[in-house]
Design a protein around this motif. Structure first.
Motif, PDB file in Angstrom:
ATOM      1  N   HIS A  64      37.956  45.605  29.007  1.00  0.00           N
ATOM      2  CA  HIS A  64      38.566  44.610  29.890  1.00  0.00           C
ATOM      3  C   HIS A  64      37.516  43.951  30.786  1.00  0.00           C
ATOM      4  CE1 HIS A  64      43.164  45.652  30.132  1.00  0.00           C
ATOM      5  NE2 HIS A  64      42.738  45.587  28.880  1.00  0.00           N
ATOM      6  N   HIS A  65      37.789  42.694  31.131  1.00  0.00           N
ATOM      7  CA  HIS A  65      36.980  41.964  32.116  1.00  0.00           C
ATOM      8  C   HIS A  65      37.576  42.149  33.506  1.00  0.00           C
ATOM      9  CE1 HIS A  65      40.264  39.008  32.213  1.00  0.00           C
ATOM     10  NE2 HIS A  65      40.266  39.066  30.885  1.00  0.00           N
ATOM     11  N   GLU A  66      36.706  42.276  34.503  1.00  0.00           N
ATOM     12  CA  GLU A  66      37.106  42.260  35.920  1.00  0.00           C
ATOM     13  C   GLU A  66      36.071  41.413  36.653  1.00  0.00           C
ATOM     14  OE1 GLU A  66      37.391  46.266  37.437  1.00  0.00           O
ATOM     15  OE2 GLU A  66      39.017  46.828  36.060  1.00  0.00           O
ATOM     16  N   VAL A  67      36.393  40.146  36.927  1.00  0.00           N
ATOM     17  CA  VAL A  67      35.432  39.301  37.647  1.00  0.00           C
ATOM     18  C   VAL A  67      35.408  39.721  39.121  1.00  0.00           C
ATOM     19  CG1 VAL A  67      37.085  37.403  38.111  1.00  0.00           C
ATOM     20  CG2 VAL A  67      34.624  36.933  38.017  1.00  0.00           C
ATOM     21  N   GLU A  68      34.198  39.819  39.687  1.00  0.00           N
ATOM     22  CA  GLU A  68      34.077  40.337  41.055  1.00  0.00           C
ATOM     23  C   GLU A  68      32.937  39.638  41.812  1.00  0.00           C
ATOM     24  OE1 GLU A  68      34.398  44.575  41.428  1.00  0.00           O
ATOM     25  OE2 GLU A  68      35.715  44.746  39.671  1.00  0.00           O
ATOM     26  N   LEU A  69      33.113  39.571  43.118  1.00  0.00           N
ATOM     27  CA  LEU A  69      32.023  39.132  43.993  1.00  0.00           C
ATOM     28  C   LEU A  69      31.133  40.335  44.284  1.00  0.00           C
ATOM     29  CD1 LEU A  69      30.713  36.990  45.893  1.00  0.00           C
ATOM     30  CD2 LEU A  69      32.212  37.901  47.707  1.00  0.00           C
ATOM     31  N   GLY A  70      29.815  40.183  44.046  1.00  0.00           N
ATOM     32  CA  GLY A  70      28.859  41.232  44.382  1.00  0.00           C
ATOM     33  C   GLY A  70      28.160  40.919  45.691  1.00  0.00           C
ATOM     34  N   TYR A 117      23.108  43.599  57.190  1.00  0.00           N
ATOM     35  CA  TYR A 117      22.613  44.344  56.023  1.00  0.00           C
ATOM     36  C   TYR A 117      22.861  43.596  54.715  1.00  0.00           C
ATOM     37  CZ  TYR A 117      21.891  48.306  59.136  1.00  0.00           C
ATOM     38  OH  TYR A 117      21.447  49.110  60.149  1.00  0.00           O
ATOM     39  N   VAL A 118      23.399  42.383  54.814  1.00  0.00           N
ATOM     40  CA  VAL A 118      23.705  41.590  53.614  1.00  0.00           C
ATOM     41  C   VAL A 118      22.573  40.604  53.362  1.00  0.00           C
ATOM     42  CG1 VAL A 118      25.296  39.906  52.602  1.00  0.00           C
ATOM     43  CG2 VAL A 118      26.194  41.834  53.950  1.00  0.00           C
ATOM     44  N   ALA A 119      21.975  40.673  52.169  1.00  0.00           N
ATOM     45  CA  ALA A 119      20.947  39.703  51.778  1.00  0.00           C
ATOM     46  C   ALA A 119      21.582  38.467  51.160  1.00  0.00           C
ATOM     47  CB  ALA A 119      19.982  40.328  50.775  1.00  0.00           C
ATOM     48  N   GLY A 120      22.665  38.694  50.416  1.00  0.00           N
ATOM     49  CA  GLY A 120      23.302  37.583  49.725  1.00  0.00           C
ATOM     50  C   GLY A 120      24.351  38.112  48.783  1.00  0.00           C
ATOM     51  N   TYR A 121      24.623  37.318  47.753  1.00  0.00           N
ATOM     52  CA  TYR A 121      25.753  37.607  46.871  1.00  0.00           C
ATOM     53  C   TYR A 121      25.349  37.370  45.428  1.00  0.00           C
ATOM     54  CZ  TYR A 121      27.920  37.229  51.415  1.00  0.00           C
ATOM     55  OH  TYR A 121      28.215  37.421  52.740  1.00  0.00           O
ATOM     56  N   ALA A 122      26.212  37.783  44.516  1.00  0.00           N
ATOM     57  CA  ALA A 122      26.052  37.434  43.103  1.00  0.00           C
ATOM     58  C   ALA A 122      27.426  37.546  42.453  1.00  0.00           C
ATOM     59  CB  ALA A 122      25.058  38.368  42.416  1.00  0.00           C
ATOM     60  N   LEU A 123      27.655  36.707  41.485  1.00  0.00           N
ATOM     61  CA  LEU A 123      28.892  36.767  40.712  1.00  0.00           C
ATOM     62  C   LEU A 123      28.681  37.753  39.562  1.00  0.00           C
ATOM     63  CD1 LEU A 123      31.742  35.666  40.137  1.00  0.00           C
ATOM     64  CD2 LEU A 123      30.649  33.808  38.845  1.00  0.00           C
ATOM     65  N   ALA A 124      29.659  38.621  39.339  1.00  0.00           N
ATOM     66  CA  ALA A 124      29.473  39.665  38.327  1.00  0.00           C
ATOM     67  C   ALA A 124      30.797  39.970  37.644  1.00  0.00           C
ATOM     68  CB  ALA A 124      28.906  40.932  38.965  1.00  0.00           C
ATOM     69  N   ILE A 125      30.710  40.661  36.527  1.00  0.00           N
ATOM     70  CA  ILE A 125      31.904  41.169  35.857  1.00  0.00           C
ATOM     71  C   ILE A 125      31.756  42.684  35.749  1.00  0.00           C
ATOM     72  CG2 ILE A 125      33.524  40.859  33.944  1.00  0.00           C
ATOM     73  CD1 ILE A 125      31.996  38.384  33.065  1.00  0.00           C
ATOM     74  N   GLN A 132      40.227  29.412  28.376  1.00  0.00           N
ATOM     75  CA  GLN A 132      41.544  29.614  28.998  1.00  0.00           C
ATOM     76  C   GLN A 132      41.432  30.507  30.232  1.00  0.00           C
ATOM     77  OE1 GLN A 132      45.026  30.164  26.781  1.00  0.00           O
ATOM     78  NE2 GLN A 132      44.585  28.057  26.149  1.00  0.00           N
ATOM     79  N   PHE A 133      42.029  30.054  31.331  1.00  0.00           N
ATOM     80  CA  PHE A 133      42.019  30.883  32.542  1.00  0.00           C
ATOM     81  C   PHE A 133      42.701  32.231  32.304  1.00  0.00           C
ATOM     82  CE2 PHE A 133      41.336  26.956  35.078  1.00  0.00           C
ATOM     83  CZ  PHE A 133      40.322  27.419  35.887  1.00  0.00           C
ATOM     84  N   LYS A 134      42.026  33.313  32.687  1.00  0.00           N
ATOM     85  CA  LYS A 134      42.629  34.648  32.680  1.00  0.00           C
ATOM     86  C   LYS A 134      42.707  35.217  34.097  1.00  0.00           C
ATOM     87  CE  LYS A 134      43.039  34.883  28.203  1.00  0.00           C
ATOM     88  NZ  LYS A 134      44.361  34.980  27.547  1.00  0.00           N
ATOM     89  N   GLN A 135      41.683  34.977  34.899  1.00  0.00           N
ATOM     90  CA  GLN A 135      41.694  35.398  36.303  1.00  0.00           C
ATOM     91  C   GLN A 135      41.349  34.187  37.153  1.00  0.00           C
ATOM     92  OE1 GLN A 135      38.973  39.135  35.605  1.00  0.00           O
ATOM     93  NE2 GLN A 135      40.386  39.664  37.243  1.00  0.00           N
ATOM     94  N   ASN A 136      42.032  34.046  38.281  1.00  0.00           N
ATOM     95  CA  ASN A 136      41.791  32.921  39.181  1.00  0.00           C
ATOM     96  C   ASN A 136      42.248  33.359  40.562  1.00  0.00           C
ATOM     97  OD1 ASN A 136      41.160  30.436  40.170  1.00  0.00           O
ATOM     98  ND2 ASN A 136      42.680  29.298  38.975  1.00  0.00           N
ATOM     99  N   GLY A 137      41.335  33.960  41.307  1.00  0.00           N
ATOM    100  CA  GLY A 137      41.720  34.571  42.576  1.00  0.00           C
ATOM    101  C   GLY A 137      40.889  34.065  43.734  1.00  0.00           C
ATOM    102  N   THR A 138      41.198  34.605  44.890  1.00  0.00           N
ATOM    103  CA  THR A 138      40.452  34.254  46.091  1.00  0.00           C
ATOM    104  C   THR A 138      40.027  35.528  46.822  1.00  0.00           C
ATOM    105  OG1 THR A 138      40.657  33.383  48.351  1.00  0.00           O
ATOM    106  CG2 THR A 138      42.711  33.902  47.223  1.00  0.00           C
ATOM    107  N   THR A 139      38.813  35.501  47.327  1.00  0.00           N
ATOM    108  CA  THR A 139      38.319  36.659  48.079  1.00  0.00           C
ATOM    109  C   THR A 139      39.070  36.832  49.404  1.00  0.00           C
ATOM    110  OG1 THR A 139      36.572  35.332  49.079  1.00  0.00           O
ATOM    111  CG2 THR A 139      36.019  36.519  47.044  1.00  0.00           C
ATOM    112  N   GLY A 182      44.848  39.723  36.619  1.00  0.00           N
ATOM    113  CA  GLY A 182      44.599  38.971  35.392  1.00  0.00           C
ATOM    114  C   GLY A 182      43.641  39.643  34.439  1.00  0.00           C
ATOM    115  N   VAL A 183      43.283  40.892  34.721  1.00  0.00           N
ATOM    116  CA  VAL A 183      42.349  41.581  33.824  1.00  0.00           C
ATOM    117  C   VAL A 183      42.974  41.719  32.435  1.00  0.00           C
ATOM    118  CG1 VAL A 183      41.365  42.846  35.762  1.00  0.00           C
ATOM    119  CG2 VAL A 183      43.126  43.939  34.355  1.00  0.00           C
ATOM    120  N   GLY A 184      42.125  41.780  31.426  1.00  0.00           N
ATOM    121  CA  GLY A 184      42.610  41.902  30.056  1.00  0.00           C
ATOM    122  C   GLY A 184      41.442  42.040  29.111  1.00  0.00           C
ATOM    123  N   PRO A 185      41.736  42.151  27.823  1.00  0.00           N
ATOM    124  CA  PRO A 185      40.701  42.485  26.845  1.00  0.00           C
ATOM    125  C   PRO A 185      39.740  41.338  26.531  1.00  0.00           C
ATOM    126  CG  PRO A 185      42.830  42.193  25.772  1.00  0.00           C
ATOM    127  CD  PRO A 185      43.086  42.110  27.247  1.00  0.00           C
TER     128      PRO A 185
END
Ligand SMILES: [Mg+2]
Ligand SMILES: [Mg+2]
Ligand SMILES: [Mg+2]
Lengths: 230, 230
Positions: A75-81, A99-107, A161-168, A201-204
């Motif tokens: 399964h995919h899980e899109v996340e803010l790193g 303590y935060v340097a920045g961010y990255a988009l990850a799955i 096709q959109f599978k996940q579409n969320g907001t932090t 919206g997680v899925g295979p």
């Protein structure tokens, strides 16, 4: 230096991604941090945040190929790193931002059938979360590019096709409290990545699918990060 | 360089321990690899080996002080650690020995009440295993010093009394198969430490206890490693 020497990735990192993973330290992944995602897997909202470790050998840079191990439903899980800038223990949430340097988009790729099995048996989640290529990740985004990390949209599409579409904005526990919690147990270090949980919206993902993910400031047309994996 | 800069330890490493932890990569810990230990915790012998990750911030060098986090019952698990020499994926057990740099004596400290709770809830083991100081570890032992890693005695005493006294001959799954299994899931890297499981006799460590551990070739009077923690 070729990235293969560092974490087994078969192509060169861009200069910018090296800021995240050239000296990989740890991947700390938060579970169940979005109510709709907790419900879709029939889980309960945790009383306090919990986390697991993913091996840094699971990093996969933009354009890479996600492995589907034999016998697994992945399964995919899109996340803010969140990328940590410096060593800290027992960091109060009020000071966490420093303590935060920045961010990255990850799955946070997850062998869901393996996870379901170990959850039933009370065993560690490590294998379900830890296969090589199970943490696709984008370039480092400096903190200065994101005024409010709790006002971002993140989405994931499979074959367009959109599978996940969320907001932090929907995080149950926000980033400063996550940093406080993790650092109450173990020292955080420069280069550590905290994955902050996935919206619903997680899925295979199946072999041959094209997975695209995006991160943008809410209501902004400009993407902060946009990635594609095969 | 002072070790605090690397992994939060408050005193200098000896030169020799730096070979294990100066560039800490990962700690991969095998569960339930000794039958008598599986029985003492009322667990079942796994059909295949399983493992979890411990953060490298949990390393504690010889002479250090083990933290007992508030509200936790902390158990000792003395274990033989295997240090990996080079990058490998899908390593066949027949070739595993060529990926071993050496060994180290370690303790897999475990917040047992936290672990019991997460096992019931199907949650990750990370917190139970991951507090700072939860991996006391001794100096690097070169492979050339140990003819047969499955013919070692390892013991643990609290305040001078034996609590664990086992032999690596009793491992359910031996080291080459452990390396094969872990590397079938994730790439192993130089500096990774594989903890190979604990013999029976685990139990609590209380504040003020002196914990000593030893490793020796079976029937040899000479210790390969002997450590003390407070
Ligand atoms: Mg690491
Ligand atoms: Mg996740
Ligand atoms: Mg253990």
């Amino acid at each position: 230096m070729h990235a293969r020497d560092i974490c087994g990735i078969s192509f060169k990192w861009t200069v910018i991604i090296e800021r995240v993973v050239a000296q990989p330290t740890r991947i700390v992944a938060i579970g169940r941090n979005f109510v709709e995602h907790v419900r879709e897997l029939n889980n309960t909202v945790p009383k306090e945040p919990f986390f697991f470790l993913k091996p840094t050998t699971s990093y996969l840079a933009n354009g890479g190929k996600i492995e589907i191990p034999r016998g697994t439903i992945v399964h995919h899980e899109v996340e803010l790193g969140v990328v940590i800038s410096r060593t800290g223990r027992d960091i109060p949430s009020a000071q966490a931002d420093s303590y935060v340097a920045g961010y990255a988009l990850a799955i946070d790729m997850t062998a869901r059938n393996v996870q379901d099995d170990v959850k039933k048996k009370g065993l560690p989640w490590t294998t379900a979360k830890g296969f090589d290529t199970f943490t696709p990740i984008g370039p480092f985004i400096p903190k200065s590019s994101i005024a409010d990390p709790h006002n971002l949209n993140l989405w994931l599409k499979i074959n367009g096709q959109f599978k996940q579409n969320g907001t932090t904005a929907a995080m149950i526990v926000q980033i400063p409290r996550l940093i406080e919690h993790v650092s109450s147990i173990m020292t955080l270090e420069e280069g550590d990545l905290i994955l902050t949980g996935t919206p619903s919206g997680v899925g295979p993902v199946n072999a041959g699918d094209t997975v695209t993910v995006g991160l943008a400031v809410a209501e902004s047309p400009d993407m902060l990060s946009e990635l594609e994996f095969l």
